[in-house]
Design an enzyme around this catalytic site. Structure first.
Site, short mmCIF file in Angstrom:
data_model
loop_
_atom_site.label_atom_id
_atom_site.label_comp_id
_atom_site.label_asym_id
_atom_site.label_seq_id
_atom_site.Cartn_x
_atom_site.Cartn_y
_atom_site.Cartn_z
NE ARG A 58 -0.75 4.68 -11.17
CZ ARG A 58 -0.12 5.65 -11.82
NH1 ARG A 58 -0.80 6.65 -12.28
NH2 ARG A 58 1.18 5.61 -12.03
CB THR A 59 0.11 0.90 -5.41
OG1 THR A 59 -0.16 0.58 -6.78
CG2 THR A 59 -0.26 -0.26 -4.53
CE LYS A 86 22.73 3.93 6.90
NZ LYS A 86 22.08 4.17 8.20
NE ARG A 108 4.23 -1.52 -6.33
CZ ARG A 108 3.60 -0.77 -7.24
NH1 ARG A 108 4.27 0.16 -7.91
NH2 ARG A 108 2.31 -0.94 -7.48
CG HIS A 136 -0.52 -4.67 -8.54
ND1 HIS A 136 -1.02 -4.28 -7.31
CD2 HIS A 136 -0.10 -3.53 -9.16
CE1 HIS A 136 -0.90 -2.96 -7.20
NE2 HIS A 136 -0.35 -2.49 -8.30
N1 CP Z 1 -1.01 0.74 -11.09
C1 CP Z 1 0.05 0.88 -10.27
O1 CP Z 1 0.47 -0.06 -9.58
O2 CP Z 1 0.60 2.12 -10.29
P1 CP Z 1 1.85 2.59 -9.37
O3 CP Z 1 3.05 1.84 -9.84
O4 CP Z 1 1.95 4.07 -9.56
O5 CP Z 1 1.53 2.20 -7.95
#
Ligand code: CP
Length: 317
Positions: A58-59, A86, A108, A136
């Site tokens: 999603r993100t 590496k 992320r 998040h």
């Molecule tokens: N909700 C969320 O962060 O989903 P993903 O890990 O798929 O990005």
């Protein structure tokens, strides 16, 4: 009004006015996303790197789509196919990406605080797309946009967050965002997944309730968290079947909440562990509208960090 910030690290650092600005801007971008041509030139000439050290559906896709809708130039990094394999460090990786004249890094990372560390040496803006168990922020913002569309206000509304609170950056960001905007937050889950002193988190603190019925009986919305088995170093509950029996949201359990209680889940879902199939796909669920709102929220965040104003110019042209 402008968001006079270089980075988005977490909602704990934003004021209620800044959160409202992002949500209002996202509302404007939702209008763009209804058009036949879902694109504006707002970030033309801006280069964005999507740097994902952890898996994401999603993100990552939502940020990438938001960037394309804003006409930005995009480069993508995935740990599995990068020189991290590496032995390259996070700092070297980010400095090399910046040397390519990138303006915004969406990242992320599995370590809490990785983004704060990056702000110490990067000139580019950093957007937190999830750091370890810490935050998040764009997930919480899209959750809040979804709730505001239903309610119009957060004042006095009651949101219960259920499940693996300890490992959940989604829970932590929702606590900060919702309490700053005037909602009341209750947390519910197994004691083994409830951090000490979590009731102190957020603006004015939150309530902790270990009994699921008491936690949801007055809730206007419930946000059901994924059990994050990949982050658990020891076994924190006996079995998935037992977890579902005590903390899972089945149709029978949902009847204990007020009629019209909104059901949320950030995804990805463990169907049959924290949420039953019938609830996930039922009429009270807003799980796919949450995903839809993610694109508009991420457009708003990127636009505002790049110096845009939340005025009519957003939707012009
Ligand atoms: N909700 C969320 O962060 O989903 P993903 O890990 O798929 O990005």
């Amino acid at each position: 009004m402008q968001l006079n910030r270089k980075d988005l690290l977490g909602l704990e650092f934003l004021s209620a006015q800044e959160i409202k600005l992002i949500l209002d801007t996202a509302d404007n971008f939702k209008e763009v996303l209804q058009r036949k041509i879902k694109k504006v030139p707002a970030l033309r000439g801006v280069t964005i790197a999507n740097v994902f050290y952890e898996p994401s559906t999603r993100t990552k896709m939502s940020f990438e789509l938001a960037e394309k809708r804003l006409s930005a130039d995009i480069i993508n990094f995935a740990k599995a196919t990068s020189s991290v394999k590496k032995g390259e460090t996070l700092r070297d990786t980010l400095e090399n990406i910046q040397a390519m004249k990138v303006d915004i890094v969406v990242m992320r990372h599995g370590s809490s605080g990785a983004h704060k560390f990056a702000t110490e040496f990067l000139e580019a803006s950093i957007v937190n797309a999830g750091d370890g168990q810490h935050a998040h922020p764009t997930q919480a913002l899209l959750d809040m946009l979804t709730l505001r569309e239903k309610w119009g206000t957060f004042t006095g509304k009651r949101v219960t967050i259920i499940g693996d609170i300890m490992h959940s950056r989604v829970a932590h960001s929702n606590i900060w965002g919702l309490t700053k905007m005037g909602a009341k937050v209750t947390l519910c889950g197994p004691p083994t997944m409830m951090p000490m002193d979590i009731d102190q988190l957020g603006e004015g603190g939150v309530k902790v309730e270990f009994d699921l019925t008491r936690a949801i009986e007055n809730a206007d919305a419930i946000n059901i968290l994924r059990i994050q088995l990949e982050r658990q170093k020891t076994k924190l509950f006996p079995s998935s079947r037992e977890y579902f029996e005590v903390f899972g949201i089945s149709p029978e359990v949902l009847k204990r909440a007020p009629e019209g209680c909104i059901v949320m889940h950030p995804g990805p879902m463990n169907r049959g562990i924290e949420i039953a199939q019938e609830v996930a796909d039922g009429p009270q669920a807003v799980i796919l509208p949450q995903v839809e709102n993610g694109v508009a929220v991420r457009m708003a965040v990127l636009f505002l960090l790049a110096g845009g104003k939340a005025e009519e110019e957003v939707v012009a042209s």
